[in-house]
Enzyme design. Sequence first.
Site, PDB file in Angstrom:
ATOM      1  N   SER A 119      25.407 -14.241  79.773  1.00  0.00           N
ATOM      2  CA  SER A 119      25.293 -14.448  78.326  1.00  0.00           C
ATOM      3  C   SER A 119      24.710 -13.194  77.665  1.00  0.00           C
ATOM      4  O   SER A 119      25.296 -12.123  77.779  1.00  0.00           O
ATOM      5  CB  SER A 119      24.462 -15.713  78.056  1.00  0.00           C
ATOM      6  OG  SER A 119      24.615 -16.156  76.721  1.00  0.00           O
ATOM      7  N   ASP A 259      33.506 -22.991  78.068  1.00  0.00           N
ATOM      8  CA  ASP A 259      32.424 -22.063  77.729  1.00  0.00           C
ATOM      9  C   ASP A 259      32.322 -21.818  76.230  1.00  0.00           C
ATOM     10  O   ASP A 259      33.323 -21.809  75.511  1.00  0.00           O
ATOM     11  CB  ASP A 259      32.697 -20.722  78.426  1.00  0.00           C
ATOM     12  CG  ASP A 259      31.454 -19.911  78.725  1.00  0.00           C
ATOM     13  OD1 ASP A 259      30.494 -19.996  77.964  1.00  0.00           O
ATOM     14  OD2 ASP A 259      31.483 -19.191  79.742  1.00  0.00           O
ATOM     15  N   HIS A 286      29.171 -22.924  80.050  1.00  0.00           N
ATOM     16  CA  HIS A 286      28.464 -21.648  79.901  1.00  0.00           C
ATOM     17  C   HIS A 286      27.598 -21.274  81.104  1.00  0.00           C
ATOM     18  O   HIS A 286      27.050 -20.178  81.146  1.00  0.00           O
ATOM     19  CB  HIS A 286      27.590 -21.722  78.640  1.00  0.00           C
ATOM     20  CG  HIS A 286      27.079 -20.398  78.149  1.00  0.00           C
ATOM     21  ND1 HIS A 286      27.914 -19.327  77.895  1.00  0.00           N
ATOM     22  CD2 HIS A 286      25.819 -19.963  77.874  1.00  0.00           C
ATOM     23  CE1 HIS A 286      27.192 -18.302  77.470  1.00  0.00           C
ATOM     24  NE2 HIS A 286      25.915 -18.663  77.461  1.00  0.00           N
TER      25      HIS A 286
END
Length: 307
Positions: A119, A259, A286
């Site tokens: 991320s 995601d 995610h």
Amino acid sequence: MSTAEATESTLDFTVPGLEKPCKTWYTIFGSLSKSVRPLVVLHGGPGVPHHYLLPIADIATKYGTPVIMYDQLGCGNSTRLPEKNGAGDFWTVDLFLSELDNLLTKLGIKDNYDLLGQSWGGMLGACHAIRQPKGLNKLVIADSPASMELWITAADRLRTGLPSDVQETLTRCEKDGKTDTEEYEKAVEVYYDRHLCRVKPTPAELKKSFEVMKEDMTVLLTMNGPSEFFITGTLKTWTIIEDLHKIIIPTLLINGRYDEAQDEVVQPYFDRIPKVKWVRFADSSHTPQLEERDEFISVVGQFLGLR
């Protein structure tokens, strides 16, 4: 899968213009040695500490490769600076790049290492890689946007798939400045259950990250905002698209079918990095390291050339 033995400590980190002494907390799974290239792992947020990435320590257990995780400045076990809340000129990408350089240098690994960022960590890892540091061998960018504009556009689309009452609550609380309420938090959880982590019950590692994050949300609120999809911080206009051609090392791009980092959000990495492979996890959102743990470890291990 059992976890490799871990050791933890802190490193001094001098921040220019800041009189307060700072420390970066880190943990090493396995043992550093000259003969084995370590994997350094960068957590997301910014400001969401390392716990939710702990399954990646399986790399050390399965392959004997040391794995290094650390809490970035301002969160977790590292020095927190609540007095810098809202200080956008302090919490910058360059600050966290300097912290990463400090860690690589003081651990004596700057001449030979791999990097995995998840991320925000992938965004940070990409920013590190475009500088072409001589010791960086391979890069993994997991669940990361190439620009926040693309991220926000995808989030807006994903929100339309939520129940209408949840959408109404989110929009109303954001408009009225009530994103710190229990009502908003519960509505956010509906989104997270679909697009952050689909495993139920919520994995302990992810719960721990959120619990510790909530103790001090200075970095998250300043750079990102009150949720994964309501971006009000300094990263709102961030993009790396025009510099991606500067990443010249082999790169693995990862995202999940559900995601927040939808395909169009990560596509520029695939289009512009010269040596890139893209793996999409069919049953993940995610956090594929939590949702498809064994497959994630296998894919990363194979890319890194581990046996």
